[in-house]
Enzyme design. Structure first.
Site, short mmCIF file in Angstrom:
data_model
loop_
_atom_site.label_atom_id
_atom_site.label_comp_id
_atom_site.label_asym_id
_atom_site.label_seq_id
_atom_site.Cartn_x
_atom_site.Cartn_y
_atom_site.Cartn_z
N LYS A 17 -0.50 -3.76 -6.78
CA LYS A 17 -1.79 -4.47 -6.83
C LYS A 17 -2.69 -3.83 -7.89
O LYS A 17 -2.71 -2.61 -8.03
CB LYS A 17 -2.44 -4.34 -5.45
CG LYS A 17 -3.70 -5.12 -5.27
CD LYS A 17 -4.35 -4.79 -3.93
CE LYS A 17 -5.02 -3.44 -3.95
NZ LYS A 17 -5.95 -3.17 -2.83
N LYS A 22 -9.06 -0.73 -8.19
CA LYS A 22 -10.10 0.06 -8.84
C LYS A 22 -9.92 1.55 -8.59
O LYS A 22 -10.51 2.37 -9.25
CB LYS A 22 -11.50 -0.41 -8.43
CG LYS A 22 -11.80 -0.37 -6.94
CD LYS A 22 -13.25 -0.76 -6.70
CE LYS A 22 -13.51 -1.68 -5.54
NZ LYS A 22 -12.98 -1.32 -4.23
N LYS A 33 -3.01 4.66 1.92
CA LYS A 33 -4.00 5.61 1.40
C LYS A 33 -3.82 6.99 2.01
O LYS A 33 -3.96 8.00 1.32
CB LYS A 33 -5.42 5.08 1.64
CG LYS A 33 -5.73 3.89 0.77
CD LYS A 33 -7.20 3.50 0.86
CE LYS A 33 -7.49 2.32 -0.06
NZ LYS A 33 -8.80 1.71 0.17
#
Ligand code: TYM
Length: 323
Positions: A192, A195, A111
């Site tokens: 993956k 969301k 991230k």
């Protein structure tokens, strides 16, 4: 009795990955364990966020969790930010954790690499997640495979704390569902399903069912035509088999197909059979947000009663003055 705990972060619209990897397995554990589940709204502050949207998404996620079977009359269901002990224990655990072990977390590396400025809370987030788990003396944490490293770190922090300051915490372990611990993006089955990534291969729990069918029928499959479970060599087909298995409870080894087309059709039918009733239950919960909020407030009160004694024990053990 086994104490189970898991939280879900309202950082985007929940996906089929969240449902099969965590929400549904968590709901099933209600039958056999003492369960504590939460909406980790504090975790949603680790990236840029919009306050009004966060509130909406927290309620949406709570409604979807209940619609997925997390019945608040049979467990504690609470918003993390309503229980101050989480932030407080997080600081105490930060004071036992090392900078290097936080930097080594895969989710932090991934991230932070995508952002120009990185919030400090993105780095310290695993200490907050450890606090979430340790406050309730949870023994089992049902999560997808992407959270395994954070649960392992939680174990390490619990053991370190107990060694340094005395036996306060129960070291937990992660439990993963048999088939769908890592649901992959249908358009890019090497990533993956997430969301926080806008992809045509993400199925959202509130997607209209015709969109769900379209996304599954367009799923990327692999070269060749044989249907076999081989996540390395055939990630697309293996992902569909895993999703179908998770939806139907038929083990992957017992699923036998000779064409991609029928596999896709059966997978779409199985996902829709799960989502349709879930969406109906969600619609009736969402129609009454005041009741949903009341349920969460009551859950927070029960969560505080469970968490506060652990926090007090941790503070005492660390030598902080009693209030
Ligand atoms: P979050 O909100 O990203 O995801 C919620 C749960 O869904 C699982 N999951 C998946 N499982 C299978 N396949 C996927 N593609 C997939 N995507 C997500 C996640 O593994 C997770 O179980 N940090 C956590 C929330 C959290 C937490 C906790 C969990 C906060 N405190 C304490 C357990 C215990 C998170 O952001 O999950």
């Amino acid at each position: 009795m086994t104490r189970v705990l898991s939280l879900f972060t309202p950082s985007g619209h929940p996906t089929l990955g969240n449902l099969l990897g965590a929400l549904r397995p968590s709901a099933r554990l209600l039958r056999t364990a003492d369960c504590v589940y939460g909406i980790s709204d504090l975790h949603a502050l680790t990236g840029g966020h919009d306050p009004a949207r966060l509130r909406e998404r927290s309620l949406e996620l709570a409604g979807l969790a209940i619609a997925a079977g997390i019945d608040p009359s049979r467990c504690v269901l609470f918003p993390q930010s309503n229980v101050p002990a989480h932030a407080e224990l997080s600081y105490l655990l930060e004071s036992t954790a090392h900078y290097g072990e936080m930097q080594r977390m895969i989710q932090f590396k991934e991230k932070s690499a995508r952002q120009d400025t990185v919030r400090l809370s993105l780095l310290t987030y695993p200490a907050l997640m450890a606090a979430d788990i340790l406050l309730y003396q949870a023994t089992e944490v049902p999560v997808g495979a992407d959270q395994a490293q954070h649960v392992e770190l939680t174990r390490d922090l619990a053991e370190r704390f107990n060694r340094l300051y005395g036996p306060v915490f129960t070291p937990p372990r992660a439990v993963h569902p048999p088939a769908a611990a890592r649901v992959m993006d249908l358009a890019d089955p090497t990533s993956k399903m997430s969301k926080s990534v806008d992809s045509p291969g993400t199925i959202l729990l509130l997607d209209p069912v015709d969109a769900v069918r379209r996304k599954i029928m367009r799923a990327v499959t692999d070269s060749g035509s044989s249907v076999s479970y081989d996540p390395e060599g055939k990630p697309g087909v293996s992902n569909l088999l895993a999703i179908l298995s998770a939806c139907t409870d038929v083990p992957v080894a017992e699923l036998s197909y000779d064409s991609y087309g029928t596999l896709k059709k059966d997978t779409a039918d199985a996902v829709i059979a799960l989502l349709e009733p879930l969406q109906r239950r969600y619609a009736s919960l969402a129609a009454d947000p005041a009741s949903l909020q009341a349920v969460l407030r009551a859950g927070a009160e029960r969560a505080r009663a469970l968490a506060d004694p652990t926090l007090a024990a941790a503070k005492r053990a660390m030598g902080l003055l009693a209030a």
